[in-house]
Design a protein around this motif. Sequence first.
Motif, short mmCIF file in Angstrom:
data_model
loop_
_atom_site.label_atom_id
_atom_site.label_comp_id
_atom_site.label_asym_id
_atom_site.label_seq_id
_atom_site.Cartn_x
_atom_site.Cartn_y
_atom_site.Cartn_z
N GLY A 271 -28.88 24.80 1.73
CA GLY A 271 -28.18 25.43 2.85
C GLY A 271 -27.79 24.35 3.86
N ARG A 272 -27.42 24.78 5.07
CA ARG A 272 -27.02 23.78 6.09
C ARG A 272 -28.26 23.02 6.54
N ASP A 273 -28.32 21.73 6.21
CA ASP A 273 -29.55 20.97 6.45
C ASP A 273 -29.19 19.47 6.56
N ILE B 147 -24.78 13.28 0.41
CA ILE B 147 -23.42 12.84 0.74
C ILE B 147 -23.37 11.31 0.73
N ARG B 148 -24.37 10.70 1.36
CA ARG B 148 -24.44 9.23 1.41
C ARG B 148 -24.51 8.66 -0.01
N GLU C 254 -11.65 20.15 13.56
CA GLU C 254 -10.57 20.27 12.56
C GLU C 254 -11.06 19.90 11.16
N LEU C 255 -12.09 19.04 11.08
CA LEU C 255 -12.61 18.64 9.75
C LEU C 255 -13.14 19.84 8.97
N LEU C 256 -13.61 20.84 9.74
CA LEU C 256 -14.16 22.06 9.11
C LEU C 256 -13.12 22.75 8.24
N CYS D 96 -19.20 19.03 5.05
CA CYS D 96 -19.58 18.63 6.41
C CYS D 96 -20.50 19.67 7.04
N TRP D 97 -20.16 20.92 6.83
CA TRP D 97 -20.98 22.01 7.39
C TRP D 97 -22.38 21.99 6.76
N LEU D 98 -22.41 21.85 5.43
CA LEU D 98 -23.71 21.85 4.73
C LEU D 98 -24.56 20.65 5.14
#
Length: 274
Positions: free
Chosen positions: A55-57, A64-65, A123-125, A134-136
């Motif tokens: 989830g968003r964490d 991502i890295r 705007e990236l969203l 990005c949100w996650l």
Amino acid sequence: MEVTVGTAALALALLALPVLYERSGSFRFFCKMGFYNGWILLLALVAIPLCALRGRDVENMKIIRGLMQHVKHLYGIRMAVRGAQHFPPRQPYVVVSNHQSSLDLLGMMEVLPDRCVPIAKRELLYMGAVGVVCWLGGIIFIDRKRTHDAISVMAEAAHTMLSQDVRVWVFPEGTRNHSGSMLPFKRGAFHLAVQAQVPVVPIVISSYQHFYSKQERRFTAGQCVIQVLPPLPTRGLGPADVPALTERVRAAMLEAFEALSAELCPTAPPPAPQ
Ligand SMILES: CCCCC/C=C\C/C=C\CCCCCCCC(=O)SCCNC(=O)CCNC(=O)[C@H](O)C(C)(C)COP(=O)(O)OP(=O)(O)OC[C@H]1O[C@@H](n2cnc3c(N)ncnc32)[C@H](O)[C@@H]1OP(=O)(O)O
Ligand SMILES: CCCCCCCC/C=C\CCCCCCCC(=O)OC[C@@H](O)COP(=O)(O)O
């Protein structure tokens, strides 16, 4: 007959592409930037299911890295990190860095500390799969058109940093800057650090001018240094100290940026003063 002519024209155009790529710097530039965006979009599609498990964490920033770190090799960009020992080991802090281009993502992913999230324009969203990732990843979004809302989000971030042991990465120039220098800094990052009473860690990404220029449509292999500067404490500082802190950090970053420019591209003319 029409189909045959169309197919022949298409085949000819496809055959011409490598020649165009070889001969035209602009075409090469657009191909490379197009691939960069497309590849990131593809990586985002891979990242979504992996990140969605949590989830968003902020821990998803590690995924991502990890997924982003090979991208520099695709472009022949050699990256060196200097001063990594300056990262405070076990506490929240605010990272501030210069912002030249979307290529900064590569430098960011090279040094991004654990549990560190960027602050980004909202705007990236709306960039499809990239926005979802990005949100996650727990990225903090601000609406740059609504100063009051942006300040509230930053105030909330100060609280989250302390309660959830999170570090925050801000681009204090507030926008990408291709000028070969640095724009004046906005003060949000420094208010954030003072409100949370945490150090500011300046990071300087060296100029891309010798291998990348959007204006000149030039994108070759090259070298980039990411320099972590000594942290500046904010304990005991209040809102009245923010302007001086901002200028002190900018001056230190500009000095390091100019030294790196002189080292990596000694023949380039110095940028016009901002
Ligand atoms: C593997 C798959 C990969 C796929 C995905 C790929 C990538 C995803 C992963 C990572 C992506 C991350 C990439 C992120 C990069 C994004 C970068 C950006 O979006 S940069 C743009 C957004 N960031 C910023 O704008 C930050 C800098 N801006 C600020 O700090 C601003 O100050 C602001 C808070 C936004 C407000 O700006 P505004 O212009 O509206 O106002 P001012 O700056 O003039 O401020 C007005 C006034 O208020 C004071 N102020 C500011 N902040 C505060 C605060 N927190 N508390 C109190 N007061 C505050 C400020 O000082 C001014 O007052 P004064 O003039 O008196 O000083
Ligand atoms: C359904 C919509 C689909 C849209 C698909 C778009 C695909 C784009 C794919 C990949 C883009 C990768 C780059 C993502 C991160 C870039 C970060 C960045 O550099 O943001 C700019 C921001 O700091 C400042 O913005 P401005 O300079 O003020 O402007």
